[in-house]
Design a protein around this motif. Structure first.
Motif, mmCIF file in Angstrom:
data_model
loop_
_atom_site.group_PDB
_atom_site.id
_atom_site.type_symbol
_atom_site.label_atom_id
_atom_site.label_comp_id
_atom_site.label_asym_id
_atom_site.label_seq_id
_atom_site.Cartn_x
_atom_site.Cartn_y
_atom_site.Cartn_z
ATOM 1 N N ARG A 22 0.746 -1.261 0.000
ATOM 2 C CA ARG A 22 0.000 0.000 0.000
ATOM 3 C C ARG A 22 0.787 1.330 0.000
ATOM 4 O O ARG A 22 0.718 2.072 -0.957
ATOM 5 C CB ARG A 22 -0.962 -0.007 1.191
ATOM 6 C CG ARG A 22 -2.008 1.062 1.112
ATOM 7 C CD ARG A 22 -2.988 0.916 2.240
ATOM 8 N NE ARG A 22 -3.982 -0.107 2.007
ATOM 9 C CZ ARG A 22 -4.604 -0.790 2.957
ATOM 10 N NH1 ARG A 22 -4.295 -0.600 4.216
ATOM 11 N NH2 ARG A 22 -5.528 -1.677 2.641
ATOM 12 N N GLY A 23 1.551 1.613 1.065
ATOM 13 C CA GLY A 23 2.118 2.971 1.201
ATOM 14 C C GLY A 23 3.468 3.181 0.524
ATOM 15 O O GLY A 23 4.002 4.295 0.554
ATOM 16 N N LEU B 77 3.147 -8.501 6.446
ATOM 17 C CA LEU B 77 3.911 -9.639 5.927
ATOM 18 C C LEU B 77 4.505 -10.496 7.048
ATOM 19 O O LEU B 77 4.961 -11.611 6.787
ATOM 20 C CB LEU B 77 5.022 -9.144 4.992
ATOM 21 C CG LEU B 77 4.527 -8.595 3.649
ATOM 22 C CD1 LEU B 77 5.651 -7.894 2.905
ATOM 23 C CD2 LEU B 77 3.956 -9.713 2.783
ATOM 24 N N ALA C 200 5.016 -5.480 -4.081
ATOM 25 C CA ALA C 200 5.874 -4.283 -4.013
ATOM 26 C C ALA C 200 6.195 -3.934 -2.564
ATOM 27 O O ALA C 200 6.769 -2.886 -2.294
ATOM 28 C CB ALA C 200 5.172 -3.107 -4.696
ATOM 29 N N ALA D 233 8.182 -4.582 1.005
ATOM 30 C CA ALA D 233 9.455 -5.172 1.429
ATOM 31 C C ALA D 233 9.972 -4.453 2.662
ATOM 32 O O ALA D 233 9.602 -3.303 2.922
ATOM 33 C CB ALA D 233 10.488 -5.072 0.309
ATOM 34 N N TYR D 234 10.836 -5.136 3.364
ATOM 35 C CA TYR D 234 11.632 -4.496 4.413
ATOM 36 C C TYR D 234 12.771 -3.815 3.668
ATOM 37 O O TYR D 234 13.665 -4.482 3.147
ATOM 38 C CB TYR D 234 12.152 -5.569 5.369
ATOM 39 C CG TYR D 234 12.951 -5.037 6.546
ATOM 40 C CD1 TYR D 234 12.476 -5.174 7.846
ATOM 41 C CD2 TYR D 234 14.184 -4.427 6.366
ATOM 42 C CE1 TYR D 234 13.210 -4.698 8.923
ATOM 43 C CE2 TYR D 234 14.914 -3.947 7.435
ATOM 44 C CZ TYR D 234 14.421 -4.089 8.703
ATOM 45 O OH TYR D 234 15.143 -3.616 9.774
ATOM 46 N N THR D 235 12.741 -2.468 3.561
ATOM 47 C CA THR D 235 13.685 -1.770 2.675
ATOM 48 C C THR D 235 14.761 -0.958 3.430
ATOM 49 O O THR D 235 15.537 -0.250 2.789
ATOM 50 C CB THR D 235 12.927 -0.811 1.727
ATOM 51 O OG1 THR D 235 12.096 0.047 2.512
ATOM 52 C CG2 THR D 235 12.093 -1.565 0.724
ATOM 53 N N ILE E 174 10.189 -10.931 6.206
ATOM 54 C CA ILE E 174 9.364 -10.108 5.306
ATOM 55 C C ILE E 174 9.795 -10.274 3.846
ATOM 56 O O ILE E 174 8.964 -10.430 2.951
ATOM 57 C CB ILE E 174 9.444 -8.625 5.748
ATOM 58 C CG1 ILE E 174 8.756 -8.466 7.107
ATOM 59 C CG2 ILE E 174 8.846 -7.690 4.704
ATOM 60 C CD1 ILE E 174 9.060 -7.166 7.834
ATOM 61 N N ASP F 226 18.942 -4.697 -7.040
ATOM 62 C CA ASP F 226 20.329 -4.789 -7.488
ATOM 63 C C ASP F 226 21.253 -5.241 -6.349
ATOM 64 O O ASP F 226 22.357 -5.713 -6.598
ATOM 65 C CB ASP F 226 20.796 -3.426 -8.029
ATOM 66 C CG ASP F 226 20.530 -2.268 -7.067
ATOM 67 O OD1 ASP F 226 19.653 -2.400 -6.191
ATOM 68 O OD2 ASP F 226 21.194 -1.221 -7.199
ATOM 69 N N TYR G 2 20.034 -7.160 4.041
ATOM 70 C CA TYR G 2 18.911 -6.796 3.159
ATOM 71 C C TYR G 2 19.012 -7.561 1.839
ATOM 72 O O TYR G 2 18.060 -8.206 1.407
ATOM 73 C CB TYR G 2 18.905 -5.285 2.914
ATOM 74 C CG TYR G 2 18.043 -4.825 1.771
ATOM 75 C CD1 TYR G 2 16.653 -4.784 1.888
ATOM 76 C CD2 TYR G 2 18.601 -4.436 0.542
ATOM 77 C CE1 TYR G 2 15.855 -4.356 0.826
ATOM 78 C CE2 TYR G 2 17.814 -4.011 -0.513
ATOM 79 C CZ TYR G 2 16.446 -3.976 -0.373
ATOM 80 O OH TYR G 2 15.663 -3.566 -1.435
ATOM 81 N N THR H 100 15.071 -4.168 -9.633
ATOM 82 C CA THR H 100 15.224 -2.761 -9.943
ATOM 83 C C THR H 100 16.305 -2.145 -9.070
ATOM 84 O O THR H 100 16.989 -2.873 -8.329
ATOM 85 C CB THR H 100 13.875 -2.029 -9.827
ATOM 86 O OG1 THR H 100 13.996 -0.737 -10.400
ATOM 87 C CG2 THR H 100 13.416 -1.916 -8.375
#
Ligand SMILES: NC(=O)c1ccc[n+]([C@@H]2O[C@H](COP(=O)([O-])OP(=O)(O)OC[C@H]3O[C@@H](n4cnc5c(N)ncnc54)[C@H](OP(=O)(O)O)[C@@H]3O)[C@@H](O)[C@H]2O)c1
Length: 287
Positions: A8-9, A32, A53, A55-57, A72, A97, A120, A143
């Motif tokens: 969502r966000g 998740l 889309a 993810a733990y970013t 996650i 990447d 990560y 990406t």
């Protein structure tokens, strides 16, 4: 319902929602960390395509929370892949990447050996593997360096810093491909329209740069639009230690995407201009 987006966000999920006829689920209704609930929701809604889309970013924080990142970005993706396979849906899973070590001298192609340098990247690699193993219709879309007019990203950070500083130090020895979230969304939706090839695809802005040269281009284009700008001081990664080590080279070769799906990402400088037009239209609010 045909396309279900998880996340969502996030930058990419929001770009998908702006561009496409999609339904979006995410926190707080679906977390998740409780993948069974998301899996059940996928089966209940029976989409034609699922786009993950979420993810733990937080790349540096993941070094302190490797289990959360793995849950996650890894295990939950396995549950999403199994449930989408159960209903015969294709899965587009967004990856990164940072699954690569960064020691190759040329852009990475899809079947190059992986070798993440941090927690990560390792968790995202696990997610890729689980997605491809559990759903024969899984497409992993790797990406890089995602930016958008909203959200937390390099473009907005540079503009925010330039409001209060004349000089900004930026690392000049990491090479990659900046990607506008809107362009990634366009590619994902084009694939989702007819996801006939499964497997891994690289999907990043055309061209390449370093973080320092990216910052300089942001300021040049911002200045031309009457926005914030600053001088960029180039430094080496060694002078800017971060919790997680980043790959020195994470350029992605996107020829396979063009060959098999006929989709070519636009040059990142041009995409940056479109993003800055949006930010300018919003009055340069980047706080
Ligand atoms: N950003 C980049 O530079 C970059 C580079 C390469 C690859 N990618 C990949 O691109 C994809 C999208 O990234 P992005 O830039 O859009 O990330 P983002 O803006 O950080 O958004 C991440 C999304 O994931 C959601 N999320 C995080 N933990 C969750 C959980 N436990 N349960 C449910 N949702 C959760 C977040 O929810 P909340 O909104 O509730 O926080 C948010 O919506 C990710 O797969 C990422 O790995 C990103």
């Amino acid at each position: 319902m045909t396309i279900l987006v998880i996340g969502r966000g996030g930058q990419v999920a929001r770009a998908l929602a702006r561009r496409g006829d999609v339904e979006v689920i995410g926190r707080p209704d679906f977390d998740l960390l409780q993948p069974d609930a998301i899996a059940a929701e996928i089966v209940r809604r029976r989409p034609r395509v699922v786009i993950n889309a979420a993810a733990y970013t937080a790349v540096d924080k993941a070094e302190d929370e490797p289990d959360a990142a793995m849950a996650i970005n890894g295990e939950a993706v396995g549950a999403i892949a199994r449930s989408s396979a159960e209903i015969g849906a294709a899965l587009l899973h967004v990856s990164t990447d940072y699954v690569f070590a960064g020691d190759k001298s040329a852009p990475y192609v899809e079947n190059d050996p992986t070798g993440p340098t941090g927690a990560y990247g390792a968790s995202k690699l696990r997610g890729e593997q689980l997605a491809l193993a559990a759903n024969p219709r899984a497409i992993v879309l790797r990406t890089a360096w995602v930016f958008d007019a909203c959200g937390a990203n390099f473009v907005r950070t540079m503009l925010r810093l330039a409001k209060s500083r004349d000089v900004i130090t930026v690392v000049a020895d990491q090479h990659g491909c900046p990607t506008f979230a809107d362009d990634l969304a366009a590619a994902a939706l084009a694939i989702a329209a007819d996801p006939h090839h499964a497997g891994i695809y690289h999907c990043a802005g055309s061209g390449e740069t370093t973080w320092a040269a990216f910052a300089e281009e942001i300021f040049a284009q911002s200045r031309a639009r009457g926005g914030p700008h600053a001088h960029v001081k180039h430094i080496a990664s060694a002078e800017f230690p971060t919790r997680a080590k980043r790959p020195a080279n994470s350029r992605l070769d996107c020829a396979k995407l063009a060959r098999e799906y006929g989709f070519v990402m636009r040059p990142w400088r041009e995409a940056l201009g479109a993003c800055l037009d949006e930010i300018a239209a919003g009055g340069w609010r980047v706080e």
